[in-house]
Design a protein around this motif. Sequence first.
Motif, mmCIF file in Angstrom:
data_model
loop_
_atom_site.group_PDB
_atom_site.id
_atom_site.type_symbol
_atom_site.label_atom_id
_atom_site.label_comp_id
_atom_site.label_asym_id
_atom_site.label_seq_id
_atom_site.Cartn_x
_atom_site.Cartn_y
_atom_site.Cartn_z
ATOM 1 N N HIS A 315 51.773 45.908 44.350
ATOM 2 C CA HIS A 315 50.699 45.183 43.665
ATOM 3 C C HIS A 315 49.336 45.571 44.246
ATOM 4 N N HIS A 316 49.253 45.570 45.569
ATOM 5 C CA HIS A 316 47.976 45.879 46.213
ATOM 6 C C HIS A 316 47.557 47.314 45.908
ATOM 7 N N GLN A 317 48.504 48.253 46.023
ATOM 8 C CA GLN A 317 48.190 49.659 45.763
ATOM 9 C C GLN A 317 47.716 49.875 44.328
ATOM 10 N N ALA A 318 48.422 49.249 43.375
ATOM 11 C CA ALA A 318 48.085 49.462 41.964
ATOM 12 C C ALA A 318 46.713 48.897 41.631
ATOM 13 N N VAL A 319 46.428 47.675 42.107
ATOM 14 C CA VAL A 319 45.128 47.062 41.821
ATOM 15 C C VAL A 319 44.001 47.895 42.409
ATOM 16 N N MET A 320 44.177 48.338 43.653
ATOM 17 C CA MET A 320 43.101 49.093 44.295
ATOM 18 C C MET A 320 42.942 50.472 43.664
ATOM 19 N N ALA A 321 44.045 51.077 43.200
ATOM 20 C CA ALA A 321 43.954 52.383 42.529
ATOM 21 C C ALA A 321 43.184 52.254 41.217
ATOM 22 N N LEU A 322 43.469 51.204 40.453
ATOM 23 C CA LEU A 322 42.718 50.976 39.225
ATOM 24 C C LEU A 322 41.258 50.673 39.524
ATOM 25 N N ASP A 323 41.027 49.938 40.587
ATOM 26 C CA ASP A 323 39.656 49.604 40.971
ATOM 27 C C ASP A 323 38.867 50.869 41.318
ATOM 28 N N ARG A 324 39.507 51.789 42.019
ATOM 29 C CA ARG A 324 38.823 53.048 42.357
ATOM 30 C C ARG A 324 38.487 53.854 41.111
ATOM 31 N N ALA A 325 39.309 53.711 40.074
ATOM 32 C CA ALA A 325 39.053 54.405 38.808
ATOM 33 C C ALA A 325 38.057 53.637 37.940
ATOM 34 N N GLU A 326 37.515 52.549 38.482
ATOM 35 C CA GLU A 326 36.531 51.702 37.785
ATOM 36 C C GLU A 326 37.114 51.093 36.509
ATOM 37 N N ILE A 327 38.386 50.709 36.607
ATOM 38 C CA ILE A 327 39.056 49.986 35.533
ATOM 39 C C ILE A 327 39.182 48.524 35.963
ATOM 40 N N GLU A 328 38.707 47.627 35.114
ATOM 41 C CA GLU A 328 38.792 46.202 35.438
ATOM 42 C C GLU A 328 40.258 45.769 35.492
ATOM 43 N N VAL A 329 40.547 44.859 36.399
ATOM 44 C CA VAL A 329 41.909 44.361 36.539
ATOM 45 C C VAL A 329 41.908 42.837 36.449
ATOM 46 N N GLN A 330 42.782 42.308 35.616
ATOM 47 C CA GLN A 330 43.051 40.869 35.629
ATOM 48 C C GLN A 330 44.356 40.671 36.363
ATOM 49 N N MET A 331 44.291 40.012 37.504
ATOM 50 C CA MET A 331 45.455 39.798 38.365
ATOM 51 C C MET A 331 45.984 38.390 38.145
ATOM 52 N N SER A 332 47.250 38.268 37.767
ATOM 53 C CA SER A 332 47.821 36.961 37.445
ATOM 54 C C SER A 332 48.830 36.531 38.512
ATOM 55 N N PHE A 333 48.683 35.294 38.969
ATOM 56 C CA PHE A 333 49.560 34.747 40.003
ATOM 57 C C PHE A 333 50.253 33.482 39.483
ATOM 58 N N ILE A 334 51.496 33.265 39.930
ATOM 59 C CA ILE A 334 52.229 32.035 39.609
ATOM 60 C C ILE A 334 52.467 31.272 40.904
ATOM 61 N N HIS A 335 52.078 30.020 40.930
ATOM 62 C CA HIS A 335 52.261 29.170 42.109
ATOM 63 C C HIS A 335 53.270 28.063 41.814
ATOM 64 N N ASP A 336 53.758 27.442 42.882
ATOM 65 C CA ASP A 336 54.694 26.318 42.784
ATOM 66 C C ASP A 336 55.964 26.718 42.051
ATOM 67 N N LEU A 337 56.507 27.867 42.420
ATOM 68 C CA LEU A 337 57.765 28.317 41.844
ATOM 69 C C LEU A 337 58.919 27.475 42.389
ATOM 70 N N PRO A 338 60.017 27.336 41.655
ATOM 71 C CA PRO A 338 61.157 26.559 42.144
ATOM 72 C C PRO A 338 61.686 27.111 43.468
ATOM 73 N N LYS A 359 35.936 46.023 43.519
ATOM 74 C CA LYS A 359 34.522 46.346 43.301
ATOM 75 C C LYS A 359 34.128 46.423 41.829
ATOM 76 N N THR A 360 35.100 46.663 40.945
ATOM 77 C CA THR A 360 34.764 46.876 39.543
ATOM 78 C C THR A 360 34.336 45.569 38.887
ATOM 79 N N ARG A 361 33.167 45.584 38.330
ATOM 80 C CA ARG A 361 32.644 44.382 37.679
ATOM 81 C C ARG A 361 33.536 43.983 36.512
ATOM 82 N N GLY A 362 33.865 42.701 36.441
ATOM 83 C CA GLY A 362 34.732 42.208 35.375
ATOM 84 C C GLY A 362 36.141 41.932 35.830
ATOM 85 N N SER A 363 36.535 42.448 37.000
ATOM 86 C CA SER A 363 37.864 42.158 37.531
ATOM 87 C C SER A 363 37.914 40.706 37.999
#
Length: 458
Positions: A315-338, A359-363
């Motif tokens: 997850h960390h590698q993919a988000v940062m790789a997209l960020d370096r390519a200046e592609i906005e990322v929406q990262m979704s998290f789920i909390h309070d799992l069973p 760093k990419t604006r809009g992420s």
Amino acid sequence: MRILLFSNIKGPEPYLPLNLLALATYAKACGHQADIVDGQVDAQWLDRCVALAEQADVVGVSSYTGPSINAVLVLLKELRKKGIRKPVIWGGYHGTLANRKIIGEGWADFVVQGYGEHALIGILDHLAGKADIGDIPNVSYQDENGKVKQNRRTKIDFLDELPPMDYSFVEVPKYYVPGRQTLQYISSYGCPYACTFCAEPAHSLRRWRGFSVERVVQDMKRLDDLYHPRMISFVDPNISSQPARVAALAEALILAGSRVPILCNMRSRDVLEIEKIIPLDRLRAAGFRKIFIGIESGDDEQLKSLKKSATASFHHQAVMALDRAEIEVQMSFIHDLPEESDAQAKATLELAENLLDVKTRGSYQSHHFYMPYPGTELFDTVFPEENSYDQVPTEDWARTSTFQANRVWQGDPDRRRWVVGELEKFHTINPAVVRKREIGRLRQSAAVGDDYLERFLL
């Protein structure tokens, strides 16, 4: 035959009803007539539906699991009240997941599970006396003995055989928000992954099929010429199921001179595979501007139990790789799992904190609380009784939400309050990535949130 198609997938912004458009397009190609009413953009949707239902041979409704169910129930109750008795077909994700309950409660005569194009035409043929209902794939119904029958499930093998989706069934400009003229499009059906919390494995049976790259490029040009969107949102469950196809699509879009920005969903593992084929800068050059990544958890054991086929490192590698390519990322998290431990909950928030420095604006990050979906693998952890999801009334499913406690699943109030407190700290560190609106939707998380849901019900 004439069919009325209705849904009200209500959210913060209008969203083109691709499910209804796909069915109407295919029905028209097969010689039938279809009318679409969308409650999102039609304030008089109930009156229009009643008027059209009187003329129709069949009424088709669609919903997700959640607030969009409510408008369907309001419509069906109103038709009964007025004595309009037409065969009812219920489709969409909730139909797939809770078909037995829907039929058992008498809401529909037929429920479509999974792909609906061929099932719809098969039902229409059955009603015309041309086909046996037991022979039509992807359909559930009640037999003469009152038993719910579920026919065999199938997939669509060659999507290119489907006619291009006809957006003229609706008024596309009504779905444009000023400054964000986004047009939705789908280039593939299904997802091969087995995530235990997700409705997609039950909906598409982990089978993925996509339009050819050539078809997608042609469709994008046609939609750009007709509707001039500022962005095309690919709403595929997972466009990156075949990384090589994404790479080929990017190169084809560059060659075609496509100028429309793209929003889509991808998985972390797939992003890393795509990067092995082409530099992610090529995605940016092809128009990929924003990519949604379902991170869910920051704990590897939790991710393994969720069958996410990913690690926190992926997850960390993919988000940062997209960020370096200046592609906005929406990262979704789920909390309070069973059965989530304190350490696992903390690991998820630690990963979210580590991703604050994109760093990419809009992420930005989106945060949700776990909500069980009927028929999913994880549902059995929450409700271990056999067939327990058949015991939950359809009207209760209409009041479910991934932001607040609800009638079906209230979760751990203390855990939810703690998560909100941590996210408020993250907001002070980087308010652009952890937005105030996201926190606001979660803040009343310990209470059953009918007040929140009411805004989306009608």
